[in-house]
Design a protein around this motif. Structure first.
Motif, short mmCIF file in Angstrom:
data_model
loop_
_atom_site.label_atom_id
_atom_site.label_comp_id
_atom_site.label_asym_id
_atom_site.label_seq_id
_atom_site.Cartn_x
_atom_site.Cartn_y
_atom_site.Cartn_z
N PHE A 170 -5.61 7.50 4.46
CA PHE A 170 -6.93 6.89 4.45
C PHE A 170 -6.82 5.38 4.22
N GLY A 171 -6.02 4.98 3.23
CA GLY A 171 -5.85 3.56 2.95
C GLY A 171 -5.20 2.81 4.10
N HIS B 270 0.84 -1.21 0.00
CA HIS B 270 0.00 0.00 0.00
C HIS B 270 0.88 1.25 0.00
N ASP C 295 -7.88 -1.33 10.06
CA ASP C 295 -9.22 -1.72 10.54
C ASP C 295 -9.54 -3.16 10.14
N GLY C 296 -9.26 -3.49 8.89
CA GLY C 296 -9.53 -4.85 8.42
C GLY C 296 -8.67 -5.88 9.11
N GLN D 249 -5.35 3.44 7.34
CA GLN D 249 -6.29 3.22 8.45
C GLN D 249 -7.32 2.15 8.11
N ARG D 250 -7.77 2.11 6.86
CA ARG D 250 -8.76 1.09 6.48
C ARG D 250 -8.13 -0.31 6.50
#
Length: 298
Positions: free
Chosen positions: A282-283, A218, A289-290, A285-286
């Motif tokens: 943003f990417g 990422h 989260d996953g 943190q997502r």
């Protein structure tokens, strides 16, 4: 990739000249001697002599054969490998990976191109060493501990450290590959550190590895745009935000068709912060989260 035998012979003779073993005026092996010494074809031996002559290291002197030129060693104290790698990083930082060639690097160091092959086999090995050097300078954060600070804090800090590394060296994103990775030990240490950060949460080694690579990919995938962004700004004289503002009329024309209602809502909503920095954060943190959901499930 293997270095052609002619190039290896040229590099060996160039190194002997640079070290002083072959002094100015000294004869170098003739084509027949090269054929006998290295077991190569006459055409290869001829190519060696021609290349050395093109590099300005030797000249043909009537009655003496091919000899080392008087100026061949001027200013050519052979650099060590670390200096070669540091110079290559400087060139790539300024001109991108596409601007880095063995000839360009030799010019930066003030030495014959073929002398570089004393220190690196080819550009692939040079890039590997550059990656390892840059990764070592951005080593994983030792001040953080998963047991004390939590795995999410550790991975978040690690990803941001890598992002800062790519911002300092935009060419690096073009060099890194996750499908055919270069085996740079200090780069591999980053994967090891990330796997340790999520160890002990019921994840198999395979899941740990894929999670570590997912996060690293990422960061790298987002960073691929950094070099293009810098180049576009240099060519246009505008930042990304300035460029977007200059395109308002075109956006308005496209949106006036009514076929893109979601994008129209976005552009009129007021929350239009969008750049690589925001995309990275943003990417990140997502993804975290996953990953937390997988851990909780385990």
């Amino acid at each position: 990739m293997d270095v052609p035998v002619s190039r290896r012979i040229v590099a060996e003779i160039a190194a002997r000249i640079a070290s002083g073993e072959l002094a100015p005026g000294a004869r170098i092996p003739s084509t027949r001697q090269l054929v006998a010494q290295y077991g190569v074809a006459m055409a290869t031996a001829t190519k060696v002599i021609t290349t050395l002559r093109e590099q300005g290291l030797v000249q043909t002197r009537p009655g003496s054969g091919t000899v080392v030129t008087p100026l061949a060693r001027a200013g050519l104290a052979p650099p060590d490998r670390d200096r070669v790698v540091r110079a290559a990083i400087s060139v790539a930082d300024a001109e991108g990976l596409a601007g880095l060639s063995m000839r360009r690097l030799a010019a930066e160091l003030g030495m014959p191109t073929m002398s570089l092959y004393r220190h690196v086999a080819d550009k692939d090995e040079l890039v590997l060493l550059m990656m390892d050097e840059v990764m070592a300078a951005a080593a994983p954060p030792r001040h953080l501990s998963p047991a004390r600070d939590g795995w999410r804090t550790c991975l978040q800090a690690h990803a941001r450290l890598q992002w800062a590394m790519y911002r300092r060296h935009p060419w690096l994103a073009q060099a890194v590959s996750f499908t055919r990775p270069l085996l740079a030990p200090r780069a591999m240490a980053h994967t090891e550190w990330a796997m340790r950060a999520i160890d002990g949460h019921g994840l198999t080694p395979g899941v740990q590895f894929r999670a570590a690579v997912m996060l690293a990919n990422h960061v790298r995938g987002t960073a691929v745009g950094l070099e293009e962004e810098a180049q576009a700004e240099q060519e246009t004289g505008m930042t990304d935000q300035q460029w977007l503002r200059s395109q308002r009329d075109r956006f308005a024309t496209v949106l006036a068709t009514g076929e893109l209602p979601m994008l129209e809502r976005f552009l009129t909503d007021g929350d239009q912060d969008f750049d690589l920095e925001n995309l990275f954060e943003f990417g990140l943190q997502r993804l975290l989260d996953g990953l937390e959901l997988i851990m909780t499930r385990g």
